[in-house]
Design an enzyme around this catalytic site. Structure first.
Site, short mmCIF file in Angstrom:
data_model
loop_
_atom_site.label_atom_id
_atom_site.label_comp_id
_atom_site.label_asym_id
_atom_site.label_seq_id
_atom_site.Cartn_x
_atom_site.Cartn_y
_atom_site.Cartn_z
N ARG A 193 5.78 -12.90 9.56
CA ARG A 193 6.43 -11.61 9.33
C ARG A 193 7.88 -11.67 9.75
O ARG A 193 8.25 -12.44 10.63
CB ARG A 193 5.76 -10.52 10.17
N LYS A 202 4.70 0.96 9.53
CA LYS A 202 4.74 2.20 8.78
C LYS A 202 4.17 3.35 9.59
O LYS A 202 4.64 4.48 9.50
CB LYS A 202 3.92 2.04 7.49
N GLU A 243 0.87 -1.17 0.00
CA GLU A 243 0.00 0.00 0.00
C GLU A 243 0.91 1.23 0.00
O GLU A 243 1.80 1.33 0.85
CB GLU A 243 -0.88 0.00 1.26
P1 ATP Z 1 3.11 -2.25 8.21
O1 ATP Z 1 2.32 -3.24 9.00
O2 ATP Z 1 4.55 -2.18 8.56
O3 ATP Z 1 2.50 -0.90 8.17
P2 ATP Z 1 1.86 -3.30 5.93
O4 ATP Z 1 1.66 -4.76 6.13
O5 ATP Z 1 0.71 -2.42 6.15
O6 ATP Z 1 3.12 -2.82 6.73
P3 ATP Z 1 1.78 -3.40 3.09
O7 ATP Z 1 2.14 -2.31 2.17
O8 ATP Z 1 0.37 -3.74 3.25
O9 ATP Z 1 2.43 -3.03 4.49
O10 ATP Z 1 2.61 -4.70 2.78
C1 ATP Z 1 2.92 -5.18 1.51
C2 ATP Z 1 3.28 -6.63 1.62
O11 ATP Z 1 4.41 -6.79 2.48
C3 ATP Z 1 2.16 -7.44 2.22
O12 ATP Z 1 2.04 -8.64 1.47
C4 ATP Z 1 2.62 -7.73 3.61
O13 ATP Z 1 2.11 -8.96 4.05
C5 ATP Z 1 4.14 -7.74 3.46
N1 ATP Z 1 4.80 -7.36 4.72
C6 ATP Z 1 4.59 -6.25 5.46
N2 ATP Z 1 5.33 -6.25 6.58
C7 ATP Z 1 6.05 -7.40 6.55
C8 ATP Z 1 7.00 -8.00 7.44
N3 ATP Z 1 7.37 -7.41 8.57
N4 ATP Z 1 7.52 -9.20 7.09
C9 ATP Z 1 7.17 -9.80 5.94
N5 ATP Z 1 6.28 -9.29 5.07
C10 ATP Z 1 5.71 -8.11 5.36
MG MG Z 2 -1.12 -3.46 5.18
#
Ligand code: ATP
Ligand code: MG
Length: 574
Positions: free
Chosen positions: A281, A291, A38
Site C-alpha cells: 500500500r 475511507k 468499492e
Molecule cells: P481503505 O482501506 O482506505 O478504506 P479500500 O482498500 O477499502 O480502502 P477499495 O475501494 O477496496 O478501498 O480499493 C480499491 C483498490 O485500491 C483495491 O485494489 C485496493 O487494494 C487499492 N488500494 C486501496 N488503498 C490503497 C493504498 N493505500 N495504496 C495502494 N492501493 C490501495
Molecule cells: Mg476494501
C-alpha cells in the site's frame, strides 16, 4: 540498458516483470487489468497508486483496463461515490476500457454458487454469526465443522433458492464454501460466500436480498472479465488461496453456460483464469488514509467535506491544487514492491514542486501587505510593464503588470530592527523591487507601535535601461501595484495533523487529538490583475511565496480566492 530518457525510465518492478514474462512466454497475448474500488467513499492518494498501476500497466503493454465497482455491500454504498470515483480516475488521466459493476454479474455469481452446491463445494449453514465465530477456531487452534456441513446438496440448493426468494430474515443463514475447518489459513475455514441482506442496492435496486461476499465476487468478477493480472494490496495475500479456490471450483472459462446472463446482454464471453498479485500500500505520514476515518472526519465536521483541500482524498488534493502529473510522479518515485512502508509527506510536496516549477507561470501576490509609497514619482503615475511568465521558459510568454506610485510589499520584507543577516528593507536601507529598480526607505510611518506605510525613493538610474541598472543590492522583493492590484482571499493550507503517525492510537489518543490547529489560515492579500483574472483551477507560482491555485469552487475574477498548494521549500524539515 534502455535508451529511454531519465524522465521516463523503463519501469521494471516485479509486476511488470511478470507481465513481460507472460507476454514473452505466450501465456497471454493481451493484458487485461481492472481497478476495483468499492463505492463506499471517496478515493484517496493511496488509491492513486492502484489506479496508476492498473491503468498504467494496461497502457504500457497495449492492454485494457476496466473500472469495476466492487459493489457487494449495499448498505455502505452510494451513487455519489460512484460518480466521484469516475471523475477522479479521469482526472488522474486514465480512461477505462469498460465500466462494470460486480453487481452486473450477480446472476452469474448466483449460478456459480448453485454449481458449487451441486458439486458439494458449498452448503447452506444455519449457524448465527456468533456461532460461526465460535466454530472458526483461532490462529493456534483449528476450527470445528458446522453441524450443517454435511447437509445434502439437494437440501442446500432448496434453502439457497429460498434465501434468494426472500423467505428468511437477515443473518438467518449463509452459504459457505466447504473447504477445511482445520486450515492454517483462517480464510479457508469454510468462509461465507453469500449472506442475506434485505437492503436495496444502488445498482440493482430491490432485485436481490442475498449478496455475494467480497472474496467470491472479486475472484469471479475478475474471471468474468478475463482479467490477466489482478493487482491488489498486500492485505489480500492471505485471501489468494480462496481467490484461486473460487476461480478453479467454478471454472467460468470451462462452463460457458454460467456466462449466459452476460451473453444475453449482448456482451462477449471473455471468461478466463486470472492471477492475483499483491503489492504494498501507499501510506503517507501526517495523514490518515482509510475511507472509514475520512468519512468520520467529514461527518464530525473536523474538515469541510470530502474535498476539503487538506483531505488526502483525490477530490481534496485536487482542490488544493495538486496536479495529476505530480501524483503520477509520486507513484513512480515510490516504486512498486511487496515491502510496506510509510512515505514522508515531503516526498509528495517535492513531486508537486518539481511538477509545477517547470510549468506554473510566475505571478506576484502579497500575502500580508504593507504599503510602500515612492515619493519621487508623481501622483497618478501609472505604467504597464511586460514581465516574463517564467524565468527559464520563454514559451510561457509574457504578461502586463501595472505599476504606480504606491505598491504593496510583504510585511516580512521590512524590519525596523532587522535580525542578523536580514537582506531586505530596513529604515535607511535599500532593496530591489522585482522588475522595477532599487528603492531606499526614507521614512517609516507608524500608528502607535504598528508600521503602516513606508515612504521611499526609487533610483531612476536602476530602472531597466538606466545607467545603473546593474547596481547591486542584497535583496530583491516582490510587490503588487496598490492602484490596480486586486484584493484576494488567500487560504494558507498546511498539514492536517501535527504528528507523523496520527493513526497510532497510543496513550488512548486518536488521530482526532493530533489535528493541526494551523492547518488552515485565511488572510487578505493582493495579487496582480493577471492572477485575479485566471479561470478557476489555474496554478501559479507566487514569486518567493509558494505555489497557489485559483480556488476550484469559490474563485471569481472580481473576488479572487487562492489556495496555497505548497510552499517553495520544505518548512517542516528540521
Ligand atoms: P481503505 O482501506 O482506505 O478504506 P479500500 O482498500 O477499502 O480502502 P477499495 O475501494 O477496496 O478501498 O480499493 C480499491 C483498490 O485500491 C483495491 O485494489 C485496493 O487494494 C487499492 N488500494 C486501496 N488503498 C490503497 C493504498 N493505500 N495504496 C495502494 N492501493 C490501495
Ligand atoms: Mg476494501
Amino acid at each position: 540498458m534502455s535508451d529511454a530518457t531519465p524522465a521516463a525510465p523503463e519501469r521494471n518492478d516485479f509486476i511488470r516483470q511478470i507481465v513481460r514474462e507472460d507476454l514473452a512466454s505466450g501465456k497471454h497475448t493481451a493484458i487485461r487489468t481492472r481497478f476495483p474500488p468499492e463505492p463506499n467513499g471517496y478515493l484517496h492518494i493511496g488509491h492513486a497508486k492502484a489506479i496508476c498501476l492498473d491503468f498504467g500497466i494496461a497502457q504500457e503493454f497495449g492492454g485494457r483496463c476496466n473500472l469495476r465497482f466492487d459493489d457487494t455491500n449495499p448498505a455502505r454504498e452510494h451513487p455519489e461515490y460512484v460518480q466521484a470515483i469516475q471523475d477522479d480516475v479521469r482526472w488522474l488521466g486514465y480512461e477505462w476500457a469498460e465500466l462494470r459493476h460486480a453487481s452486473d454479474y450477480f446472476e452469474i455469481f448466483y449460478l456459480a454458487a448453485e454449481k458449487l452446491i451441486r458439486q458439494g463445494d458449498a452448503y447452506v449453514c444455519d449457524l448465527t454469526a456468533e456461532q460461526v465465530r465460535e466454530y472458526r477456531g483461532t490462529l493456534t487452534e483449528p476450527g470445528r465443522n458446522s453441524p450443517y456441513r454435511e447437509r445434502s446438496p439437494e437440501e442446500s440448493l432448496d434453502l439457497f433458492r429460498r434465501m434468494r426468494a426472500g423467505e428468511f430474515p437477515d443473518g438467518a443463514r449463509t452459504l459457505r464454501a466447504k473447504i477445511d475447518m482445520a486450515s492454517g489459513n483462517i480464510n479457508m475455514r469454510d468462509p461465507a460466500l453469500y449472506r442475506i441482506k434485505h437492503v436495496p442496492h444502488q445498482n440493482t435496486g430491490d432485485a436481490w436480498c442475498i449478496y455475494p461476499m467480497y472474496d467470491i465476487a472479486h475472484a469471479l468478477g475478475d474471471a468474468v472479465e478475463g482479467i490477466t493480472h489482478s493487482l491488489c494490496t498486500l492485505e489480500f495475500e492471505d485471501h489468494r488461496p480462496l481467490y484461486d479456490w473460487c476461480v478453479d471450483k467454478v471454472d467460468l472459462a470451462g462452463n460457458p453456460e454460467l456466462m449466459a446472463p452476460l451473453v444475453a446482454k449482448g456482451l462477449p464471453n471473455t471468461a478466463a483464469k486470472p492471477r492475483q498479485i499483491e503489492f504494498s500500500r501507499l501510506n503517507l505520514n501526517y495523514l490518515v488514509m482509510s475511507k472509514r476515518k475520512l468519512l468520520a472526519m467529514v461527518e464530525d465536521k473536523l474538515v469541510d467535506g470530502w474535498d476539503d483541500p487538506r483531505m488526502p482524498t483525490l477530490q481534496g488534493i485536487r482542490r488544493r491544487g495538486c496536479t495529476p502529473s505530480a501524483l503520477r510522479l509520486l507513484v513512480e518515485r515510490i516504486g512498486v514492491s511487496k515491502q510496506n512502508s510509510l512515505i514522508d509527506y515531503s516526498v509528495l510536496e517535492g513531486c508537486i514542486r518539481e511538477d509545477l516549477d517547470a510549468v506554473a507561470p510566475r505571478r506576484m501576490g502579497v500575502i500580508e501587505p504593507l504599503k510602500l509609497v515612492l515619493t519621487n514619482l508623481p501622483e497618478g503615475h501609472s505604467e504597464s510593464l511586460e514581465f516574463p511568465n517564467h524565468p527559464k521558459d520563454d514559451a510561457l510568454g509574457t504578461r502586463q503588470v501595472p505599476f504606480s506610485r504606491e505598491v504593496w510589499i510583504e510585511r516580512d520584507d521590512f524590519a525596523e530592527v532587522p535580525p542578523k543577516g536580514f537582506k531586505r528593507l530596513i529604515p535607511g536601507g535599500e532593496v530591489r523591487l522585482r522588475g522595477i529598480g532599487i528603492v531606499r526607505c526614507d521614512e517609516v510611518i507608524k500608528q502607535g507601535e504598528d508600521v503602516i506605510e513606508l515612504r521611499c525613493t526609487l533610483d531612476p538610474e536602476t530602472r531597466p535601461g538606466g545607467n545603473a541598472v546593474d547596481r547591486k543590492v542584497k535583496g530583491t522583493i516582490h510587490w503588487v501595484c496598490a492602484n490596480q492590484g486586486v484584493a484576494a482571499e488567500i487560504r494558507l493550507y498546511d498539514r492536517l495533523f501535527t504528528v507523523p503517525d496520527p493513526d497510532n492510537d497510543a496513550d488512548g489518543k486518536t488521530y482526532r487529538d493530533y489535528l493541526n490547529p494551523d492547518s488552515r489560515r485565511v488572510v487578505r492579500g493582493y495579487v496582480e490583475p493577471a492572477a485575479a483574472q485566471a479561470e478557476p483551477e489555474t496554478r501559479f507560482q507566487f514569486e518567493r511565496t509558494g505555489y497557489f491555485v485559483t480556488e476550484r469552487h469559490d474563485h471569481r475574477a472580481e473576488a479572487p480566492v487562492f489556495n496555497r498548494i505548497a510552499t517553495l521549500r520544505d518548512t517542516w524539515a528540521k
